[in-house]
Design a protein around this motif. Structure first.
Motif, short mmCIF file in Angstrom:
data_model
loop_
_atom_site.label_atom_id
_atom_site.label_comp_id
_atom_site.label_asym_id
_atom_site.label_seq_id
_atom_site.Cartn_x
_atom_site.Cartn_y
_atom_site.Cartn_z
N ALA A 16 5.70 44.12 -4.38
CA ALA A 16 4.88 43.37 -3.43
C ALA A 16 5.86 42.20 -3.20
CB ALA A 16 3.82 42.94 -4.38
N LEU A 17 6.57 41.64 -4.27
CA LEU A 17 7.56 40.32 -3.81
C LEU A 17 8.51 40.78 -3.11
CD1 LEU A 17 8.15 37.50 -4.60
CD2 LEU A 17 9.67 38.53 -6.46
N VAL A 18 9.00 41.73 -3.15
CA VAL A 18 10.19 42.08 -2.19
C VAL A 18 9.67 41.88 -0.67
CG1 VAL A 18 11.74 43.99 -1.30
CG2 VAL A 18 11.60 43.47 -3.71
N MET A 19 8.43 42.96 -0.58
CA MET A 19 7.90 43.07 0.86
C MET A 19 7.13 41.86 1.33
SD MET A 19 8.74 46.17 1.42
CE MET A 19 7.85 46.53 2.73
N THR A 20 6.95 40.74 0.38
CA THR A 20 6.68 39.47 0.97
C THR A 20 7.65 38.77 1.45
OG1 THR A 20 4.67 39.46 -0.80
CG2 THR A 20 5.42 37.55 0.20
N VAL A 62 1.55 30.53 7.42
CA VAL A 62 2.51 31.47 7.22
C VAL A 62 1.98 32.68 7.89
CG1 VAL A 62 3.67 32.93 5.87
CG2 VAL A 62 3.83 30.67 5.21
N SER A 63 0.81 33.16 7.99
CA SER A 63 0.23 34.42 8.30
C SER A 63 0.47 34.14 9.91
CB SER A 63 -1.17 34.52 8.04
OG SER A 63 -1.28 34.66 6.50
N GLY A 64 -0.28 33.11 10.35
CA GLY A 64 -0.01 32.76 11.86
C GLY A 64 1.44 32.73 12.61
N TYR A 65 2.14 32.36 11.84
CA TYR A 65 3.60 32.15 12.13
C TYR A 65 4.18 33.79 12.30
CZ TYR A 65 8.72 31.91 11.55
OH TYR A 65 9.85 32.25 11.71
N GLN A 66 3.93 34.68 11.39
CA GLN A 66 4.54 35.67 11.14
C GLN A 66 3.82 36.35 12.26
OE1 GLN A 66 3.25 36.65 7.31
NE2 GLN A 66 5.45 36.32 6.34
N ALA A 67 2.64 36.33 12.77
CA ALA A 67 1.94 37.09 13.72
C ALA A 67 2.66 36.73 14.89
CB ALA A 67 0.21 37.03 13.79
N THR A 118 7.37 42.85 8.77
CA THR A 118 6.60 41.70 8.94
C THR A 118 5.13 41.69 8.59
OG1 THR A 118 6.29 42.13 11.24
CG2 THR A 118 8.27 40.74 10.62
N PHE A 119 4.65 42.88 8.98
CA PHE A 119 3.23 43.18 8.71
C PHE A 119 2.90 43.18 7.02
CE2 PHE A 119 -0.23 46.21 8.06
CZ PHE A 119 -1.50 45.67 8.49
N THR A 120 3.85 43.66 6.31
CA THR A 120 3.49 43.86 4.81
C THR A 120 3.50 42.44 4.56
OG1 THR A 120 6.01 44.17 4.44
CG2 THR A 120 4.39 46.12 4.44
N SER A 121 4.32 41.40 4.86
CA SER A 121 4.36 40.05 4.36
C SER A 121 3.10 39.24 4.81
CB SER A 121 5.72 39.36 4.92
OG SER A 121 5.70 37.93 4.52
N PHE A 122 2.67 39.66 6.17
CA PHE A 122 1.58 38.94 6.66
C PHE A 122 0.19 39.36 5.91
CE2 PHE A 122 -2.38 39.85 9.50
CZ PHE A 122 -2.48 38.82 10.16
N ILE A 123 0.14 40.59 5.64
CA ILE A 123 -1.19 40.84 4.81
C ILE A 123 -1.38 40.41 3.34
CG2 ILE A 123 -1.67 42.98 5.84
CD1 ILE A 123 -0.51 44.83 3.89
N MET A 124 -0.09 40.18 2.65
CA MET A 124 0.05 39.41 1.47
C MET A 124 -0.44 38.11 1.41
SD MET A 124 0.51 41.69 -0.80
CE MET A 124 1.26 40.68 -2.33
N ASN A 125 0.00 37.38 2.52
CA ASN A 125 -0.39 36.15 2.88
C ASN A 125 -1.60 35.88 3.27
OD1 ASN A 125 2.20 34.11 2.31
ND2 ASN A 125 3.08 35.83 3.55
N PHE A 126 -2.18 36.75 3.89
CA PHE A 126 -3.60 36.65 4.61
C PHE A 126 -4.33 36.97 3.37
CE2 PHE A 126 -6.49 39.02 8.01
CZ PHE A 126 -7.38 38.07 7.79
#
Length: 365
Positions: free
Chosen positions: A16-20, A99-104, A282-290
């Motif tokens: 989870a940390l790596v993919m974030t 962060v979620s908005g920036y990644q999207a 980016t999606f995996t990082s996005f869903i974690m922050n979401f």
């Protein structure tokens, strides 16, 4: 299933940390760091940044292990009081939303530049957020299981890409080492350290670990993997394109991928495959922050989790659409980077000091 009663293993926490951490930085790190360092010594800055991130991880794990089974949203009011804790919690939640908005938005900008040039960026972002909601609504355990599926795929593809780019690397572009001394290296520490942002996720994840005593080991491995990958990517990009050229490119990693020729596989436009895999990261990082933002609101206001997932959709969309152009996106990234310093360094250290003082005072009493 809101994930509140689910437990994850140390290995899952590492994944989870790596993919974030791995996300937008794959395509932006070489340019951002080249602008600051302006020499081929970016990889040295990355080593220092990795050391700093390990120290930050130590403070975060020490803090969270004092409140086992509790996220930062739950123990911050205990440490600093109800109202101060509320302010800190809302500050952290705002960070995860940004962060979620920036990644999207970053994902949408890359797709518009290379794949979907005639598709409205609003449509791309809406679809991206909608798919994220479908995953986030299930809670932490299903999210982590999804990350476990993506993790080996992303690793294999990145190494495959780096292997194909070896022939384009000119070692002369990476010389001289420390040709202008340590000052350029020091200038590059901040942007490279921020590329490893994501360790703040352990402020929440440790509460859901089956064996929280192994949190530091999980964090160390989770930091080392993206650090190693980022160093390889920087060396490949700088070695192939030179520092001066990288400074002029918006997405230098993608330009490197475009230069790869695979005549033996009869494939053209290899960057299309790279972008598809990059969207996954980016999606995996996005869903974690979401998820962290939704969980935070749920725990702060002690309400059901799912309504906050749906409620955050317009806020994330507005954050994604706030920048007027690509330059605005990069300015938002700088703003988030300063935000990250507060979340990952200042708040954990401050809380740990307060916890230590209170423990000493209670022992004396």
């Amino acid at each position: 299933m809101n994930g509140s009663n689910e437990k994850i293993t140390p290995t899952q926490a590492t994944v989870a940390l790596v993919m974030t951490i791995i996300g937008v930085g794959i395509v932006t790190l070489p340019r951002v760091s080249a602008e600051e360092v302006q020499t081929p010594d970016i990889w040295i800055s990355m080593l220092f940044s990795g050391g700093i991130t390990f120290v930050v991880a130590f403070f975060i794990t020490k803090l969270c292990l004092r409140f086992k089974g509790m996220t930062i949203y739950q123990f911050s009011p205990i440490l600093v009081g109800k109202w101060a804790g509320l302010v800190f919690n809302l500050f952290i939640i705002m960070y995860f939303i940004l962060v979620s908005g920036y990644q999207a938005r970053s994902m949408a900008e890359v797709l518009r530049a290379y794949l979907l040039d005639k598709t409205p960026i609003e449509a791309v972002i809406i679809v991206y957020i909608a798919v994220g909601v479908y995953i986030v609504i299930s809670g932490i355990y299903p999210i982590v299981k999804l990350l476990q599926i993506y993790f080996p795929v992303v690793l294999v593809f990145i190494f495959f890409m780096l292997g194909l780019s070896v022939t384009n690397v000119d070692l002369n572009n990476l010389r001289p080492v420390l040709g202008e001394g340590f000052k350029p290296v020091v200038n590059g520490i901040k942007p490279t350290t921020l590329s490893l942002a994501g360790i703040e996720s352990f402020l929440i994840l440790i509460a859901y670990m089956q064996r929280p005593q192994q949190a530091m080991k999980a964090a160390a491995v989770g930091i080392f993997i993206p650090l190693f990958l980022y160093i390889l990517i920087v060396i490949a990009v700088i070695g192939s394109l030179t520092v001066n050229e990288v400074r002029q490119l918006t997405w230098p990693t993608i330009e490197l991928v475009k230069s790869i020729e695979m005549k033996f596989l009869l494939l053209e436009r290899f960057e299309s495959f790279f972008i598809i895999l990059w969207v996954i990261t980016t999606f995996t990082s996005f869903i974690m922050n979401f998820y962290f933002a939704s969980l935070g609101l749920s725990q702060v206001f002690k309400k059901a989790y799912k309504p906050f997932v749906y409620g955050l959709i317009p806020f994330i969309y507005l954050c994604a659409m706030y920048p007027e152009d690509i330059n605005g996106v990069f300015k938002l990234a700088d703003y988030i980077g300063n935000f990250a310093i507060i979340i990952t360094v200042i708040i954990p250290v401050l809380f740990l000091i307060i916890a230590f003082i209170r423990r000493k005072r209670n022992a004396k009493n």
